[in-house]
Design a protein around this motif. Structure first.
Motif, short mmCIF file in Angstrom:
data_model
loop_
_atom_site.label_atom_id
_atom_site.label_comp_id
_atom_site.label_asym_id
_atom_site.label_seq_id
_atom_site.Cartn_x
_atom_site.Cartn_y
_atom_site.Cartn_z
N VAL A 358 -2.07 16.21 24.84
CA VAL A 358 -1.37 16.78 26.00
C VAL A 358 -0.18 15.90 26.36
O VAL A 358 0.93 16.40 26.62
N ARG A 359 -0.40 14.59 26.39
CA ARG A 359 0.72 13.68 26.71
C ARG A 359 1.80 13.74 25.63
O ARG A 359 2.99 13.67 25.92
N LEU A 360 1.39 13.89 24.38
CA LEU A 360 2.34 13.91 23.27
C LEU A 360 3.15 15.20 23.23
O LEU A 360 4.37 15.17 23.02
N ARG A 361 2.47 16.34 23.43
CA ARG A 361 3.12 17.63 23.20
C ARG A 361 3.52 18.39 24.47
O ARG A 361 4.44 19.22 24.42
N LEU A 362 2.86 18.14 25.58
CA LEU A 362 3.12 18.96 26.78
C LEU A 362 3.71 18.19 27.95
O LEU A 362 4.21 18.80 28.89
N ALA A 363 3.62 16.86 27.91
CA ALA A 363 4.10 16.07 29.05
C ALA A 363 5.55 16.37 29.43
O ALA A 363 5.87 16.46 30.63
N PRO A 364 6.49 16.55 28.46
CA PRO A 364 7.88 16.83 28.86
C PRO A 364 8.02 18.11 29.68
O PRO A 364 8.97 18.25 30.46
N LEU A 365 7.09 19.05 29.51
CA LEU A 365 7.18 20.30 30.27
C LEU A 365 6.81 20.10 31.73
O LEU A 365 7.29 20.83 32.60
N ALA A 366 5.92 19.13 32.00
CA ALA A 366 5.46 18.91 33.38
C ALA A 366 6.61 18.51 34.29
O ALA A 366 6.58 18.78 35.50
N GLU A 367 7.62 17.86 33.72
CA GLU A 367 8.76 17.43 34.53
C GLU A 367 9.65 18.59 34.96
O GLU A 367 10.52 18.41 35.80
N ARG A 368 9.44 19.77 34.40
CA ARG A 368 10.31 20.92 34.68
C ARG A 368 9.66 21.95 35.59
O ARG A 368 10.18 23.06 35.73
N GLY A 369 8.52 21.61 36.17
CA GLY A 369 7.91 22.48 37.16
C GLY A 369 7.56 23.86 36.62
O GLY A 369 6.97 24.01 35.55
N GLU A 370 7.96 24.89 37.37
CA GLU A 370 7.64 26.27 37.02
C GLU A 370 8.26 26.68 35.68
O GLU A 370 7.66 27.43 34.91
N ASP A 371 9.44 26.15 35.42
CA ASP A 371 10.09 26.47 34.15
C ASP A 371 9.26 25.93 32.98
O ASP A 371 9.05 26.62 31.98
N GLY A 372 8.76 24.72 33.12
CA GLY A 372 7.92 24.15 32.07
C GLY A 372 6.63 24.91 31.90
O GLY A 372 6.16 25.12 30.77
N ALA A 373 6.03 25.33 33.02
CA ALA A 373 4.79 26.11 32.95
C ALA A 373 5.02 27.44 32.24
O ALA A 373 4.17 27.91 31.48
N GLN A 374 6.18 28.04 32.46
CA GLN A 374 6.52 29.31 31.81
C GLN A 374 6.66 29.13 30.30
O GLN A 374 6.22 29.98 29.52
N LEU A 375 7.25 28.00 29.89
CA LEU A 375 7.41 27.75 28.46
C LEU A 375 6.05 27.48 27.81
O LEU A 375 5.81 27.92 26.68
N ALA A 376 5.16 26.76 28.50
CA ALA A 376 3.81 26.52 27.96
C ALA A 376 3.05 27.83 27.84
O ALA A 376 2.33 28.06 26.87
N GLU A 377 3.22 28.71 28.83
CA GLU A 377 2.57 30.02 28.79
C GLU A 377 3.08 30.84 27.61
O GLU A 377 2.32 31.55 26.94
N ALA A 378 4.38 30.72 27.31
CA ALA A 378 4.96 31.44 26.18
C ALA A 378 4.33 30.96 24.87
O ALA A 378 3.96 31.77 24.00
#
Length: 441
Positions: A358-378
């Motif tokens: 999670v830290r390796l692959r998803l941590a950069p998305l957490a810094e982008r708030g809702e936009d990052g969550a949307q990309l993870a959902e995609a």
């Protein structure tokens, strides 16, 4: 192959801060296990400290041996032996706590240590590849210590005079948990419909209800399948995606218990008296089967071990437990072994590896708030639909070009190539870990 120096360095860092780590584990135990709240922190500290020292020393020795050309190196860090009084102290503690909570305490402590270990690895530039090889080694150590402690805990049933039914259930539970002693008699034979056994799996008339023991002894060479089961709508609270739990634990007299036993009756192994070898463990129905059940695809969640003789029942019951928890956590219904669940079971068994990914692959998305969550959902939708862009776009109610753009941005921000099988596997593991275990701190 040599291993990275980040492993022994990270273990040494945890050794240096072992007092703070001990306090963190104790806080975790007392916050997650109500029975441990009643135990003082001072009483828990020496037991937790001894376990942490031994586990970290194991990691350091393992890493040093991997780095040695001949695999015979020794760690430079401190090594600790288990104090002779340690098991006696834990046994004394277990007499005032449920044995299931003692086992859960090891799991909780291991998860906390793995999270801290992953943080130390990340701080030193370590990768998931550095962490993966030692995961199974340390898990095996935890399982072995848990089994030793459980075997030393002769936890009886509440009350001074348990019933014959209660004694029978306790003996079956002891066999599954590795507590069984040589004087425990559990004569095993076939299923409820074989050999003239009573069709309902009850005792024959020749055996009184208040009999102190069961005639015969367990057939140590007989192969039985350890199992752990629950109804789909009756899941212990606290598991991701679980339905509300039934009030109280399943047990004799409980509707969930009787329904589960009725579904499994044709396959239940029986003792010499014709009683099914079934009991309850931490709210689940557990016991031994003579064969793999069929036709339960929508009626039961069933974790299975491999066929085993009496000496191997406890280890296979552990695997059945892992299979049940993985199936329940991923919303699956039916009968499964741990091997049949593949990476799903591994995600459940190795949360620290998932946190690292999670830290390796998803941590950069957490810094982008809702936009990052949307990309993870995609990315999650793309994986769920088997990498079919149009199908994934329909589940998200967006145009395929919109999804294509989101996936491109996901790759750019996370440094991931979704066409690379290794990257794809790590993204799936990270997303699945977060869904099953919750967000990583």
């Amino acid at each position: 192959m040599e291993t990275s120096t980040t492993v022994p360095e990270s273990a040494a860092a945890l050794h240096a801060g072992i007092d703070a780590l001990t306090d963190e584990v104790i806080d975790g135990l007392r916050s997650q296990l109500p029975s441990y709240t009643a135990v003082s922190a001072d009483r828990l500290r020496p037991r937790v400290l001894a376990s942490l020292r031994n586990g970290l020393s194991l990691v350091q020795r393992w890493a040093e041996e991997r780095r040695s050309a001949r695999g015979a190196g020794r760690a430079d860090g401190p090594a600790y032996g288990i104090p002779e009084t340690h098991l006696d102290e834990v046994s004394s503690l277990a007499r005032s706590l449920p044995v299931e909570d003692v086992i859960s305490a090891y799991r909780i402590g291991t998860d906390i240590v793995w999270r801290r270990f992953g943080e130390e690895m990340t701080a030193r530039g370590g990768t998931a590849e550095d962490l993966l090889p030692i995961a199974e080694t340390l898990r095996a150590w935890v399982d072995a210590n848990t089994l030793r402690i459980v075997r030393s805990c002769r936890v009886g049933l509440p009350g001074d005079a348990p019933t014959a039914e209660g004694r029978h259930a306790a003996k079956v539970r002891a066999l599954l948990l590795g507590e069984a002693r040589g004087d425990m008699s559990l004569g095993a034979r076939g299923a409820g419909y074989a050999g003239g056994s009573p069709a309902d799996g009850q005792r024959t008339e020749s055996h009184a209800d208040d009999a102190e023991t069961v005639d015969g002894s367990y057939e140590h060479s007989a192969l039985r399948l350890p199992f752990r089961a629950r109804l789909p709508e009756v899941s212990p609270s606290g598991e991701p995606g679980a339905a509300p739990a039934a009030v109280g634990h399943a047990g004799p007299g409980d509707r969930a218990f009787h329904r589960t036993v009725a579904l499994l009756r044709p396959w239940l192994a029986l003792d010499e008296a014709g009683r099914p070898l079934v009991t309850t463990v931490d709210g689940d129905v557990a016991g031994l089967l003579v064969g793999r059940p069929a036709g339960l695809c929508r009626s039961l969640i069933l974790g299975l071990g491999a066929p085993a003789s009496a000496s191997g029942v406890a280890s296979e019951f552990t695997r059945a437990t892992q299979a049940l928890r993985a199936a329940a956590g991923f919303g699956l219904v039916g009968a499964y072994t741990r091997e049949e669940l593949g990476l799903r079971a591994t995600v459940v068994a190795l949360p620290a590896v998932g946190e690292q990914l999670v830290r390796l692959r998803l941590a950069p998305l957490a810094e982008r708030g809702e936009d990052g969550a949307q990309l993870a959902e995609a990315a999650a939708a793309y994986l769920r639909q088997g990498l079919r862009l149009d199908a994934a776009a329909r589940t998200l109610y967006v145009h395929p070009n919109t999804l294509r753009n989101r996936l491109r941005r996901f790759e750019e921000i996370t440094g991931t190539n979704l066409r690379d099988p290794a990257d794809l596997a790590e993204v799936w593991w990270a997303l699945t870990h977060r869904k099953f275990h919750g967000p990583t701190d």
